[in-house]
Design a protein around this motif. Structure first.
Motif, PDB file in Angstrom:
ATOM      1  N   CYS A 160       9.621  36.670  61.145  1.00 18.44           N
ATOM      2  CA  CYS A 160       9.728  37.238  60.355  1.00 18.44           C
ATOM      3  C   CYS A 160       8.729  37.870  59.364  1.00 18.44           C
ATOM      4  CB  CYS A 160       8.451  35.983  59.622  1.00 18.44           C
ATOM      5  SG  CYS A 160       9.227  33.893  59.780  1.00 18.44           S
ATOM      6  N   HIS A 221      13.468  33.111  48.939  1.00 19.09           N
ATOM      7  CA  HIS A 221      13.131  31.851  49.758  1.00 19.09           C
ATOM      8  C   HIS A 221      12.830  30.989  50.387  1.00 19.09           C
ATOM      9  CE1 HIS A 221      13.276  31.292  45.564  1.00 19.09           C
ATOM     10  NE2 HIS A 221      14.319  31.059  45.104  1.00 19.09           N
ATOM     11  N   GLY A 222      14.184  31.244  51.470  1.00 13.64           N
ATOM     12  CA  GLY A 222      14.977  30.552  53.269  1.00 13.64           C
ATOM     13  C   GLY A 222      13.325  31.628  53.981  1.00 13.64           C
ATOM     14  N   LYS A 224      10.830  32.481  53.133  1.00 17.71           N
ATOM     15  CA  LYS A 224       9.069  31.921  52.992  1.00 17.71           C
ATOM     16  C   LYS A 224       8.830  31.174  53.292  1.00 17.71           C
ATOM     17  CE  LYS A 224       6.155  30.822  49.059  1.00 17.71           C
ATOM     18  NZ  LYS A 224       6.027  29.517  48.494  1.00 17.71           N
ATOM     19  N   GLU A 225       9.968  29.769  53.307  1.00 13.66           N
ATOM     20  CA  GLU A 225      10.035  28.301  54.354  1.00 13.66           C
ATOM     21  C   GLU A 225      10.040  28.600  55.607  1.00 13.66           C
ATOM     22  OE1 GLU A 225      11.779  26.024  50.042  1.00 13.66           O
ATOM     23  OE2 GLU A 225      13.564  26.869  52.593  1.00 13.66           O
ATOM     24  N   HIS A 226      10.622  30.166  56.284  1.00 15.29           N
ATOM     25  CA  HIS A 226      10.273  30.059  57.412  1.00 15.29           C
ATOM     26  C   HIS A 226       9.447  30.261  57.506  1.00 15.29           C
ATOM     27  CE1 HIS A 226      15.456  31.015  57.878  1.00 15.29           C
ATOM     28  NE2 HIS A 226      14.906  29.941  57.735  1.00 15.29           N
ATOM     29  N   GLU A 228       6.362  29.017  56.636  1.00 17.56           N
ATOM     30  CA  GLU A 228       6.074  27.970  56.661  1.00 17.56           C
ATOM     31  C   GLU A 228       6.433  27.419  56.863  1.00 17.56           C
ATOM     32  OE1 GLU A 228       6.641  26.311  52.493  1.00 17.56           O
ATOM     33  OE2 GLU A 228       5.796  28.217  50.876  1.00 17.56           O
ATOM     34  N   PHE A 229       6.650  26.961  57.851  1.00 19.18           N
ATOM     35  CA  PHE A 229       7.308  25.310  58.979  1.00 19.18           C
ATOM     36  C   PHE A 229       6.165  26.960  60.378  1.00 19.18           C
ATOM     37  CE2 PHE A 229       9.879  25.162  62.920  1.00 19.18           C
ATOM     38  CZ  PHE A 229       9.920  23.320  62.471  1.00 19.18           C
ATOM     39  N   THR A 244       8.344  20.598  55.893  1.00 21.06           N
ATOM     40  CA  THR A 244       9.179  21.811  55.035  1.00 21.06           C
ATOM     41  C   THR A 244      10.574  22.605  55.737  1.00 21.06           C
ATOM     42  OG1 THR A 244       6.864  22.616  55.715  1.00 21.06           O
ATOM     43  CG2 THR A 244       8.210  23.924  55.196  1.00 21.06           C
ATOM     44  N   ARG A 247      13.250  20.027  53.317  1.00 19.70           N
ATOM     45  CA  ARG A 247      13.587  21.037  52.036  1.00 19.70           C
ATOM     46  C   ARG A 247      14.027  22.197  52.025  1.00 19.70           C
ATOM     47  NH1 ARG A 247       8.511  22.092  51.865  1.00 19.70           N
ATOM     48  NH2 ARG A 247       7.896  23.845  51.662  1.00 19.70           N
ATOM     49  N   HIS A 248      13.850  22.333  53.017  1.00 19.90           N
ATOM     50  CA  HIS A 248      14.359  23.676  53.565  1.00 19.90           C
ATOM     51  C   HIS A 248      15.753  23.613  53.147  1.00 19.90           C
ATOM     52  CE1 HIS A 248      14.681  28.402  55.075  1.00 19.90           C
ATOM     53  NE2 HIS A 248      15.798  27.913  56.693  1.00 19.90           N
ATOM     54  N   ARG A 251      17.956  22.421  50.501  1.00 16.31           N
ATOM     55  CA  ARG A 251      17.834  23.196  49.612  1.00 16.31           C
ATOM     56  C   ARG A 251      19.251  23.881  49.791  1.00 16.31           C
ATOM     57  NH1 ARG A 251      16.693  28.305  49.259  1.00 16.31           N
ATOM     58  NH2 ARG A 251      15.385  28.194  50.737  1.00 16.31           N
TER      59      ARG A 251
END
Length: 263
Positions: A160, A221-222, A224-226, A228-229, A244, A247-248, A251
């Protein structure tokens, strides 16, 4: 002075062979074949010997000349069979005085590449791929939360960080996103799952690239979700990790939904 084993050709009796701890296997394992597709029959014989563990990783097969005699076929046929076995990852062909055909063990990456070739020839749409991901990747989240090690989590966090740098430098690509999902699947520590995800790499990349054409900011966006996961996995929070990932993926699915076939 000890006599040379009948199965070992003169040029193979080297110290290097002895250092491996294994001698060439006996030709007595092989049967004469007679068929219109003799090379395939040879391949099946060797596969059966592997399954029965009469051939093991590290074993050196007899020379081409010896295989010709014991199978009762031409050298061209033997070479074709060895090429098939090598392409399948079952043998490794080494050249030189100490070379030959050596039994190996097919790894998940090699098998996955074969499945990937089949998938790449299939008329898959980006939506179909993403729909399959919703089923598969959500299904493995419980295993990831349960089994991910500290080393796994550290490796994902490092990915990340690299992705964040790539975004700032304007060189982020969907290949990086696909690599992240492959690494996440490895956190299950299940070889079958890793193989399936690796085989799906091509279609996955295709679907991500198509989604990015619809939403250019998808990478930001992806990423950021990575992160969070990963945080949810590190906390062993299954509900948060599942939410998470859902949602990822949803989307991404929304970007390629128009590709779904109604046929």
């Amino acid at each position: 002075m000890p006599t040379r084993p009948r199965s070992q050709p003169p040029e193979a009796g080297t110290g290097d062979d002895m250092s491996t701890g294994r001698l060439p296997v006996s030709e007595d394992l092989f049967k004469t074949v007679s068929s219109s597709r003799v090379s395939q029959v040879i391949v099946e014989q060797i596969r059966l010997l592997l399954k029965e563990e009469r051939l093991k990783p590290g074993d050196r097969l007899p020379s081409e000349r010896e295989l010709c005699v014991h199978f009762g076929v031409s050298r061209v046929t033997v070479r074709e069979a060895l090429r098939i076995l090598e392409a399948s990852g079952l043998v490794e062909i080494r050249v030189g005085a100490r070379g030959g055909a050596f039994v190996t063990t097919p790894n998940s990456r090699r098998v996955g590449e074969g499945l990937a070739d089949l998938l790449s020839l299939s008329p898959l749409t980006a939506y179909e791929v993403t729909e399959a991901r919703l089923v598969f990747e959500l299904g493995i989240v419980p295993l990831i939360v349960e089994r991910a090690t500290e080393e796994d989590i550290a490796a994902l966090r490092a990915m990340c960080d690299e992705h964040a740098e790539a975004l700032e430098a304007g060189r982020y690509s969907m290949e990086l996103s696909a690599d992240f999902h492959v690494r996440v699947a490895a956190c299950t520590h299940n070889k079958a799952i890793e193989m399936l995800v690796q085989s799906f790499h091509g279609p996955l990349l295709m679907s991500l690239r198509q989604a990015q054409t619809v939403e250019p900011q998808m990478g930001r966006h992806g990423s950021k979700e990575h992160r969070e996961f990963i945080d949810a996995v590190a906390s062993r929070d299954l509900d948060a990790a599942t939410a998470t990932m859902r949602r990822h993926l949803e989307r991404t699915a929304s970007r390629v939904r128009e590709d779904r076939s109604d046929a």
